[in-house]
Design a protein around this motif. Structure first.
Motif: not given
Length: 333
Positions: A136-152, A154-160, A306-311
Motif C-alpha cells: 500500500r505504501n509503494a509509490r507509483p511509477v512514471r513510465v515514458l514511451m518513446l517512438g518515432n510517430f505520434a499515433e503509433a 500512443r498505441a504502444y503506450a495503450a498496449d503497455v 505492438t509490444p510483445d505481450s509475453q515480454e
C-alpha cells in the motif's frame, strides 16, 4: 525403488504435466517456478538428485539449452547445486516452507483461481494482476514511451498500460521532439529495440528497456488474408526496419511467394516499378500517403506494431518493482 525416489519421480511427473506450452507465461518461467515450488514444498527433498539436463529436456520435450538455463538460474538463486561428475542436486541451503503453511497456501491458491474464474478472469490475467500487486505504501511509477510517430507511440503506450498498476502513469513522446531537452523525471523509459541506443543516450539516469515489437492483430489478419498468387511490396520508412519488416511478413504470410521491399527515399526506376506493379502494398507507419496513390486493382494496408505481450509480462514487472523501492527521480538541473 526407494520411497524417496518414488516421491521425486512423482513430483517430476506433476511438474511435467503442469508445463503448458500454450500458456502466455514462457516455458522457462513455468519450469523454474514449478521446480522452485517443488523444492519449497519439500516435494523435491534436500539432497535429491535432479534429472540430467538432457533427460529432463526429453521428458518435457524442451530444448536442453532451456533446461540448462533454468538449472543455472536455480543454482544462482541457491536452490540447487552442481557437483562435477555427479549432477545437479537440491541444495542443503534451499528454502523449505513448513508443510502445513504450504498446504494452506495451496488451498488459498486453489480458492483464488476458482474465485477468479467465477469473475471471468482466466489464469493468465490473474497472474498479471498478481504480478502488478504492490504494498500500500509503494509509490507509483512514471513510465515514458518513446517512438518515432505520434499515433503509433500512443498505441504502444495503450498496449503497455494494462501491465501497469493503478496509480502508475505512462506518457508517449516522440524521440525527435525531446532530443534537445529530454525530461529526466521518469523512472522507466520504454522504446522499440531499434531506438534503444538513442534512448540510453538521452536518459542515462533512468531504467531503459528496449521492447520487442511484433505486427499487431489487425496487421497479422491482413497478412494472412493476402492471396497466395499476389505480388507484394513492403515499403519501409526507415532502412533499419527493412530486414525486420520483411522477416515478419514472411513469418505471418508464409504463403506469399512474390515479396520485394522498397525503402523510402529510393527514387530509382526499379523501386517505382515494384510499387506500380504490386497487387498488395504494405506500408510502414508514416508512409500512409502511398495509399492515396494506388492504381485500380491495387490494395494496401498499414503495417502496425505492438509490444510483445509475453515480454511485457516477464520483463516489465520486476523492473517496476525495483523502481518502486527507489526514491522518485526529479528533474535534472
Amino acid at each position: 525403488m526407494t520411497s524417496r525416489q518414488a516421491q521425486l519421480d512423482d513430483a517430476l511427473a506433476r511438474i511435467a504435466n503442469a508445463i503448458d506450452p500454450d500458456s502466455s507465461v514462457g516455458v522457462p518461467q513455468q519450469l523454474r517456478g514449478a521446480l522452485e515450488f517443488g523444492i519449497a514444498a519439500g516435494e523435491l527433498p534436500i539432497g535429491a538428485r535432479l534429472p540430467s539436463v538432457r533427460a529432463l529436456a526429453r521428458q518435457l520435450n524442451l530444448s536442453p539449452v532451456t533446461v540448462s538455463n533454468v538449472y543455472a538460474a536455480l543454482q544462482t538463486a541457491g536452490h540447487v547445486e552442481g557437483r562435477v561428475g555427479s549432477g545437479t542436486f537440491v541444495s542443503p541451503n534451499a528454502p523449505v516452507v513448513d508443510p502445513e503453511k504450504f498446504q494452506a497456501l495451496e488451498r488459498a491458491i486453489t480458492n483464488l483461481i476458482a474465485l477468479a474464474r467465477d469473475c471471468g478472469i482466466d489464469r493468465a490475467d490473474l497472474a498479471t494482476r498478481i504480478g502488478m500487486d504492490r504494498p500500500r505504501n509503494a509509490r507509483p511509477v512514471r513510465v515514458l514511451m518513446l517512438g518515432n510517430f505520434a499515433e503509433a507511440t500512443r498505441a504502444y503506450a495503450a498496449d503497455v498500460r494494462p501491465h501497469l498498476a493503478p496509480g502508475d502513469s505512462i506518457e508517449p513522446m516522440l524521440i525527435d521532439e525531446i532530443a534537445g531537452n529530454p525530461p529526466q523525471e521518469f523512472d522507466i523509459v520504454l522504446a522499440p529495440r531499434t531506438l534503444l541506443p538513442q534512448a540510453r543516450e538521452l536518459f542515462p539516469h533512468a531504467e531503459v528497456l528496449g521492447l520487442t515489437v511484433i505486427p499487431n492483430e489487425a496487421t497479422r489478419v491482413a497478412l494472412a488474408a493476402i492471396p497466395p498468387e499476389a505480388s507484394v511490396v513492403g515499403y519501409s520508412y526507415f532502412p533499419t526496419y527493412v530486414s525486420m519488416m520483411k522477416a515478419n511478413v514472411m513469418r505471418y504470410a508464409p504463403h506469399v511467394c512474390r515479396l520485394s521491399m522498397v525503402v523510402r527515399g529510393d527514387e530509382s526506376e526499379a523501386a517505382r516499378a515494384k510499387i506500380a506493379g504490386a497487387d498488395v502494398l504494405i506500408y510502414a507507419t508514416g508512409a500512409d500517403y502511398l495509399a492515396a496513390r494506388l492504381s485500380p486493382g491495387q490494395s494496401a494496408f498499414e503495417y502496425r506494431h505492438t509490444p510483445d505481450s509475453q515480454e511485457l509480462r516477464s520483463v516489465l514487472p520486476p523492473l517496476l518493482d525495483r523502481c518502486r523501492r527507489r526514491e522518485a527521480p526529479g528533474p535534472v538541473a
